[in-house]
Write an enzyme that holds these catalytic residues in place. Structure first.
Site, mmCIF file in Angstrom:
data_model
loop_
_atom_site.group_PDB
_atom_site.id
_atom_site.type_symbol
_atom_site.label_atom_id
_atom_site.label_comp_id
_atom_site.label_asym_id
_atom_site.label_seq_id
_atom_site.Cartn_x
_atom_site.Cartn_y
_atom_site.Cartn_z
ATOM 1 N N ASN A 5 -5.222 -18.958 -7.813
ATOM 2 C CA ASN A 5 -5.731 -17.666 -8.309
ATOM 3 C C ASN A 5 -5.068 -17.290 -9.628
ATOM 4 O O ASN A 5 -5.730 -16.843 -10.567
ATOM 5 C CB ASN A 5 -5.510 -16.572 -7.261
ATOM 6 C CG ASN A 5 -6.611 -16.552 -6.218
ATOM 7 O OD1 ASN A 5 -7.737 -16.167 -6.509
ATOM 8 N ND2 ASN A 5 -6.303 -17.017 -5.025
ATOM 9 N N HIS A 24 -6.637 -10.668 -0.834
ATOM 10 C CA HIS A 24 -6.453 -11.033 0.572
ATOM 11 C C HIS A 24 -7.718 -11.730 1.054
ATOM 12 O O HIS A 24 -8.822 -11.245 0.798
ATOM 13 C CB HIS A 24 -6.168 -9.774 1.393
ATOM 14 C CG HIS A 24 -5.857 -10.073 2.817
ATOM 15 N ND1 HIS A 24 -4.654 -10.648 3.198
ATOM 16 C CD2 HIS A 24 -6.591 -9.928 3.942
ATOM 17 C CE1 HIS A 24 -4.670 -10.820 4.508
ATOM 18 N NE2 HIS A 24 -5.836 -10.405 4.985
ATOM 19 N N GLU A 39 2.125 -0.255 3.269
ATOM 20 C CA GLU A 39 1.552 -0.875 4.470
ATOM 21 C C GLU A 39 0.861 -2.182 4.073
ATOM 22 O O GLU A 39 0.102 -2.214 3.081
ATOM 23 C CB GLU A 39 0.549 0.099 5.097
ATOM 24 C CG GLU A 39 0.191 -0.247 6.520
ATOM 25 C CD GLU A 39 -0.905 0.675 7.047
ATOM 26 O OE1 GLU A 39 -1.690 0.242 7.885
ATOM 27 O OE2 GLU A 39 -0.967 1.834 6.574
ATOM 28 N N GLY A 64 -0.955 -21.406 -6.392
ATOM 29 C CA GLY A 64 -1.182 -20.610 -7.597
ATOM 30 C C GLY A 64 -2.544 -20.803 -8.230
ATOM 31 O O GLY A 64 -2.697 -20.621 -9.442
#
Ligand code: GRF
Length: 212
Positions: A13, A108, A142, A11
């Protein structure tokens, strides 16, 4: 803007975003932290900071959709406006994603569209890439494929292994994720028809390129 954070681990971020909120840099409140792991370090952070937190074990549900329905209910109970995925190691179903379309961000650790999925740093090293990085993007069904918002590049050094590279990428993550969440809270970024906009202007395919 009332925010929820989804985490599965450390955690870090989430923590830098909470700091930025606390310091008044992001016009939002942190109203819920959800973890699918009981021992996620980020859950202790939430408790220390007095943020309501929920451990919700996906193994207790017979399907991805059933689990996501429960998460949606928690989000509704806490009147959440936007969801910040911060190391949440679960693939989300349309049940959750459709409910928060354009209101869900993820970070990401790769230069998307390169290397969606896991082991991004090792894959960049194996490919002989000269740079790696991180991308904040809107979440769609996606995996790691929603429109990019903000991207930071990190040069790969001769001496890098996956651990060293991920450390330097993480430092950039800690700069760009709070900035992207700030843009979301300020209403500066939008998602429409699969594309992302900053101040009503289309964001380039790889996201706004961050430079110090
Ligand atoms: C980060 O590398 C992030 O890019 C990825 O998961 C990791 C989470 O780290 N989605 P932390 O839990 O925020 O420290």
């Amino acid at each position: 803007m009332r925010l929820a954070f989804f985490i599965s681990g450390r955690g870090s971020n989430m923590e830098v975003i909470l700091d930025a909120i606390h310091q008044g840099h992001i016009p939002a409140t942190a109203n819920l932290v959800v973890s699918n792991k009981a021992d996620a370090l980020g859950l202790s952070t939430a408790r220390e900071r007095g943020i309501p937190s929920i451990f919700c074990d996906h193994r207790d549900y017979e399907s991805r959709e059933a689990y996501d329905h429960v998460l949606v209910r928690h989000l509704q109970d806490h009147q959440i406006d936007a969801v910040i995925l911060a190391g949440f190691m679960r693939i989300l179903s349309p049940v959750l994603i459709r409910e928060f379309e354009g209101k869900m961000l993820n970070i990401h650790p790769s230069l998307l569209p390169k290397y969606p999925g896991l082991h991004t740093h090792q894959r960049a090293l194996d490919a002989g890439d000269t740079e790696a990085g991180a991308t904040v993007h809107f979440v769609i069904e996606e995996l790691d494929a929603g429109a990019a918002v903000l991207q930071a590049r990190v040069p790969i050094k001769e001496s890098d292994d996956a651990a060293r590279l991920s450390e330097r990428v993480l430092q950039m993550e800690h700069i760009i994720y709070p900035l992207a969440v700030k843009w979301l809270a300020e209403g500066r970024i939008h998602w429409q028809g699969g594309a992302a906009y900053l101040d009503q202007e289309p964001i380039p395919e790889h996201g706004v390129q961050f430079s110090m």
